[in-house]
Design a protein around this motif. Structure first.
Motif, PDB file in Angstrom:
ATOM      1  N   ASN A  93     -35.516  78.567 -19.591  1.00 57.92           N
ATOM      2  CA  ASN A  93     -34.179  78.161 -19.960  1.00 57.92           C
ATOM      3  C   ASN A  93     -34.192  77.546 -21.364  1.00 57.92           C
ATOM      4  O   ASN A  93     -33.570  76.514 -21.607  1.00 57.92           O
ATOM      5  N   ALA A  94     -34.953  78.194 -22.261  1.00 60.60           N
ATOM      6  CA  ALA A  94     -34.855  77.778 -23.661  1.00 60.60           C
ATOM      7  C   ALA A  94     -33.424  77.944 -24.152  1.00 60.60           C
ATOM      8  O   ALA A  94     -32.963  77.185 -25.023  1.00 60.60           O
ATOM      9  N   SER A  95     -32.691  78.902 -23.584  1.00 58.89           N
ATOM     10  CA  SER A  95     -31.301  79.109 -24.001  1.00 58.89           C
ATOM     11  C   SER A  95     -30.434  77.904 -23.653  1.00 58.89           C
ATOM     12  O   SER A  95     -29.664  77.412 -24.491  1.00 58.89           O
ATOM     13  N   GLY A  96     -30.548  77.400 -22.427  1.00 64.50           N
ATOM     14  CA  GLY A  96     -29.757  76.243 -22.039  1.00 64.50           C
ATOM     15  C   GLY A  96     -30.160  74.987 -22.789  1.00 64.50           C
ATOM     16  O   GLY A  96     -29.316  74.171 -23.164  1.00 64.50           O
ATOM     17  N   ALA A 140     -17.805  64.209 -14.674  1.00 60.75           N
ATOM     18  CA  ALA A 140     -18.163  65.627 -14.530  1.00 60.75           C
ATOM     19  C   ALA A 140     -19.544  65.844 -15.108  1.00 60.75           C
ATOM     20  O   ALA A 140     -20.007  65.081 -15.973  1.00 60.75           O
ATOM     21  N   LEU A 141     -20.203  66.897 -14.613  1.00 55.83           N
ATOM     22  CA  LEU A 141     -21.487  67.315 -15.161  1.00 55.83           C
ATOM     23  C   LEU A 141     -21.451  68.812 -15.414  1.00 55.83           C
ATOM     24  O   LEU A 141     -21.044  69.595 -14.552  1.00 55.83           O
ATOM     25  N   LEU A 142     -21.884  69.195 -16.614  1.00 54.10           N
ATOM     26  CA  LEU A 142     -22.011  70.605 -16.986  1.00 54.10           C
ATOM     27  C   LEU A 142     -23.479  70.901 -17.249  1.00 54.10           C
ATOM     28  O   LEU A 142     -24.051  70.395 -18.222  1.00 54.10           O
ATOM     29  N   ASN A 143     -24.084  71.659 -16.376  1.00 51.64           N
ATOM     30  CA  ASN A 143     -25.456  72.106 -16.549  1.00 51.64           C
ATOM     31  C   ASN A 143     -25.423  73.505 -17.163  1.00 51.64           C
ATOM     32  O   ASN A 143     -24.546  74.310 -16.845  1.00 51.64           O
ATOM     33  N   ILE A 144     -26.361  73.799 -18.046  1.00 55.96           N
ATOM     34  CA  ILE A 144     -26.335  75.067 -18.773  1.00 55.96           C
ATOM     35  C   ILE A 144     -27.643  75.802 -18.539  1.00 55.96           C
ATOM     36  O   ILE A 144     -28.723  75.262 -18.779  1.00 55.96           O
ATOM     37  N   GLU A 145     -27.534  77.043 -18.082  1.00 56.57           N
ATOM     38  CA  GLU A 145     -28.744  77.785 -17.734  1.00 56.57           C
ATOM     39  C   GLU A 145     -28.546  79.282 -17.972  1.00 56.57           C
ATOM     40  O   GLU A 145     -27.515  79.858 -17.635  1.00 56.57           O
ATOM     41  N   MET A 146     -29.536  79.890 -18.606  1.00 55.37           N
ATOM     42  CA  MET A 146     -29.625  81.344 -18.747  1.00 55.37           C
ATOM     43  C   MET A 146     -28.364  81.939 -19.402  1.00 55.37           C
ATOM     44  O   MET A 146     -27.740  82.847 -18.879  1.00 55.37           O
ATOM     45  N   ILE A 147     -28.032  81.424 -20.582  1.00 52.68           N
ATOM     46  CA  ILE A 147     -26.871  81.951 -21.314  1.00 52.68           C
ATOM     47  C   ILE A 147     -27.293  82.878 -22.454  1.00 52.68           C
ATOM     48  O   ILE A 147     -26.454  83.310 -23.239  1.00 52.68           O
ATOM     49  N   GLY A 148     -28.584  83.185 -22.531  1.00 50.13           N
ATOM     50  CA  GLY A 148     -29.064  84.041 -23.614  1.00 50.13           C
ATOM     51  C   GLY A 148     -28.903  85.526 -23.346  1.00 50.13           C
ATOM     52  O   GLY A 148     -28.936  86.341 -24.264  1.00 50.13           O
ATOM     53  N   SER A 190     -26.136  84.984 -17.044  1.00 46.58           N
ATOM     54  CA  SER A 190     -27.065  85.897 -16.375  1.00 46.58           C
ATOM     55  C   SER A 190     -27.682  85.150 -15.206  1.00 46.58           C
ATOM     56  O   SER A 190     -27.543  83.927 -15.091  1.00 46.58           O
ATOM     57  N   ASP A 191     -28.358  85.903 -14.319  1.00 47.38           N
ATOM     58  CA  ASP A 191     -28.971  85.263 -13.169  1.00 47.38           C
ATOM     59  C   ASP A 191     -30.316  85.932 -12.883  1.00 47.38           C
ATOM     60  O   ASP A 191     -30.874  86.623 -13.757  1.00 47.38           O
ATOM     61  N   ASP A 206     -31.619  89.551 -13.743  1.00 50.67           N
ATOM     62  CA  ASP A 206     -32.072  89.987 -15.063  1.00 50.67           C
ATOM     63  C   ASP A 206     -33.491  90.549 -14.955  1.00 50.67           C
ATOM     64  O   ASP A 206     -34.352  89.965 -14.284  1.00 50.67           O
ATOM     65  N   GLY A 207     -33.721  91.673 -15.629  1.00 46.98           N
ATOM     66  CA  GLY A 207     -34.987  92.383 -15.484  1.00 46.98           C
ATOM     67  C   GLY A 207     -36.208  91.616 -15.925  1.00 46.98           C
ATOM     68  O   GLY A 207     -37.328  91.964 -15.529  1.00 46.98           O
ATOM     69  N   CYS A 208     -36.025  90.566 -16.720  1.00 43.90           N
ATOM     70  CA  CYS A 208     -37.181  89.796 -17.195  1.00 43.90           C
ATOM     71  C   CYS A 208     -37.220  88.379 -16.634  1.00 43.90           C
ATOM     72  O   CYS A 208     -37.963  87.524 -17.141  1.00 43.90           O
ATOM     73  N   TYR A 209     -36.444  88.138 -15.591  1.00 43.52           N
ATOM     74  CA  TYR A 209     -36.465  86.824 -14.953  1.00 43.52           C
ATOM     75  C   TYR A 209     -37.870  86.518 -14.425  1.00 43.52           C
ATOM     76  O   TYR A 209     -38.445  87.288 -13.662  1.00 43.52           O
ATOM     77  N   HIS A 210     -38.427  85.406 -14.893  1.00 38.84           N
ATOM     78  CA  HIS A 210     -39.779  84.977 -14.510  1.00 38.84           C
ATOM     79  C   HIS A 210     -40.816  86.065 -14.768  1.00 38.84           C
ATOM     80  O   HIS A 210     -41.738  86.272 -13.972  1.00 38.84           O
TER      81      HIS A 210
END
Length: 320
Positions: free
Chosen positions: A145-148, A198-206, A273-274, A277-281
Motif C-alpha cells: 500500500n505504497a499508494s495509500g 470520521a476516519l478515511l483509510n486509503i488503500e490500493m488506489i494506484g 482496486s482490490d 488485481d493480478g499482482c496483489y501480493h
C-alpha cells in the motif's frame, strides 16, 4: 441580483480551490514518494524488518517537514507496539531514540491542530507495511500500500500548507496491517473515539481495475452516510464514486478502518482496486504498473470530498 452575486462568488471560490489543489499536488511529488516506498531497497517493507523501520523514518521526516505535532499521548511521531513477547527494555528506544526493529513495530502519527474545533478530529490513515520478499523476488507493494501511504503524505503536506482546518486532523501510517490489523488496533486502543468524527483509510488506489479510471469506492458504504456526503461534494467533477464491487469480500472488515468502526466511528476505506488485481501480493506489484496521474486525481478528489469534514460543517453518522 443577490443570487447572481452569490453564484459568481461560488464559481470564483470553486475555481480558486481547484487552482490551489493543482498548485499543491503534483504527479511528480506523488511519484517521488511511490518510488521510495516501493523501492527494492526497502525489501517489501516486511513487519519486524530494518527496512520497515527505514520507511517509518521516511514518513516521520515528511510529517516533521510539514510541521505536524505529536499526538498528545505520545512523545514523538512514533507509537511503538509489538505482537511479540519480549522484555520491556526491548520495546523502548535506545539512548539515540532508535527502536529495535526485530521486536518493535511503529505506527507513525502526526497532528495538525484544528483552529476553531480542536476537540473534534478527522483521521486520515493508511498502512505502510507489506509482505517482504520470497525466493522469486521482492514483494514491493507499490499498489498495496505504497499508494495509500503516498496519499497520506500528500494530504498531510496539502493541509499543512493550507493551514485552514477547523477540526484537528490526525494522520497515521500503520504497521502491522498485513499480520492482522495490529497497528490500527493499537491506535484505536488509545484514541478518544468520541472526539473522532470520521476516519478515511486509503488503500490500493494506484490501480483502477475494480472501478475504472477516475473513480474509487468506499468500503461498507451502507454503514454510515459518509459516502452520501462524498458523492454530493464530488457531483459534477471528473472523479466518481462507484459502488463497492463485491460486498461478499468483506473489505470493510479487512482493512484498518475496522478497529475504529468497532468503536462507533464512521470509518471507511477508500479503494480503486482490490485483491482481484493480478499482482496483489505478488512480485509484479511495482511502480511501473501504477497509474500515477489517475492516482493523483484520486488524492485531489479525497480532498474535495473531505472539505465538510475538515471545516467542521459536516458530521457523518453511523447507520448500522
Amino acid at each position: 441580483m443577490r443570487w447572481i452575486f452569490v453564484g459568481v462568488f461560488t464559481v470564483f471560490f470553486s475555481n480558486a480551490f481547484a487552482q490551489s489543489l493543482a498548485d499543491s499536488i503534483s504527479v511528480q511529488t506523488v511519484q517521488k514518494h511511490l518510488q521510495f516506498l516501493a523501492s527494492d531497497s526497502l525489501k517489501g517493507r516486511e513487519n519486524y524488518s530494518p527496512e520497515l523501520y527505514r520507511a517509518a523514518q521516511y514518513i516521520a521526516t515528511a510529517f516533521n517537514e510539514s510541521g505536524a505535532t505529536f499526538l498528545p499521548s505520545l512523545n514523538s511521531y512514533y507509537q511503538p507496539f509489538s505482537t511479540k513477547k519480549a522484555a520491556v527494555e526491548k520495546l523502548l528506544p535506545d539512548s539515540a531514540g532508535h527502536y529495535n526493529s526485530s521486536y518493535v513495530l511503529l505506527n507513525v502519527v502526526g497532528v495538525l491542530p484544528g483552529k476553531t474545533k480542536p476537540a473534534e478530529a478527522i483521521l486520515f490513515t493508511a498502512h505502510y507495511d507489506h509482505v517482504g520478499g520470497a525466493g522469486e523476488g521482492i514483494y514491493n507493494g507499490a499498489n498495496d500500500n505504497a499508494s495509500g501511504t503516498t496519499a497520506l503524505l500528500t494530504l498531510m503536506r496539502y493541509y499543512a500548507q493550507q493551514a485552514s482546518n477547523e477540526r484537528t486532523l490526525i494522520f497515521c501510517a500503520f504497521a502491522g496491517e498485513e499480520i492482522g490489523l495490529k497497528g490500527s488496533e493499537a491506535l484505536a486502543d488509545i484514541i478518544n473515539a468520541k472526539s473522532v468524527k470520521a476516519l478515511l483509510n486509503i488503500e490500493m488506489i494506484g490501480r483502477h481495475g475494480a472501478v475504472g479510471k477516475n473513480a474509487f469506492f468506499i468500503t461498507g458504504e451502507t454503514k454510515s452516510n459518509l459516502g452520501a456526503y462524498f458523492k454530493k461534494a464530488l457531483k459534477g467533477g471528473t472523479v466518481k464514486i462507484k459502488h463497492e464491487p463485491d460486498a461478499q469480500k468483506e473489505l470493510f472488515m479487512r482493512s484498518d478502518n475496522y478497529p475504529f468502526a468497532l468503536k462507533g466511528i464512521p470509518a471507511h476505506t477508500i479503494m480503486s482496486s482490490d485483491d482481484d488485481d493480478g499482482c496483489y501480493h505478488k512480485t509484479c506489484d511495482e511502480v511501473d504498473r501504477i497509474d500515477v496521474a489517475n492516482m493523483t486525481e484520486i488524492i485531489k478528489a479525497i480532498i474535495v470530498g473531505s472539505r465538510g469534514l475538515v471545516d467542521g460543517t459536516i458530521t457523518p453518522s453511523r447507520i448500522r
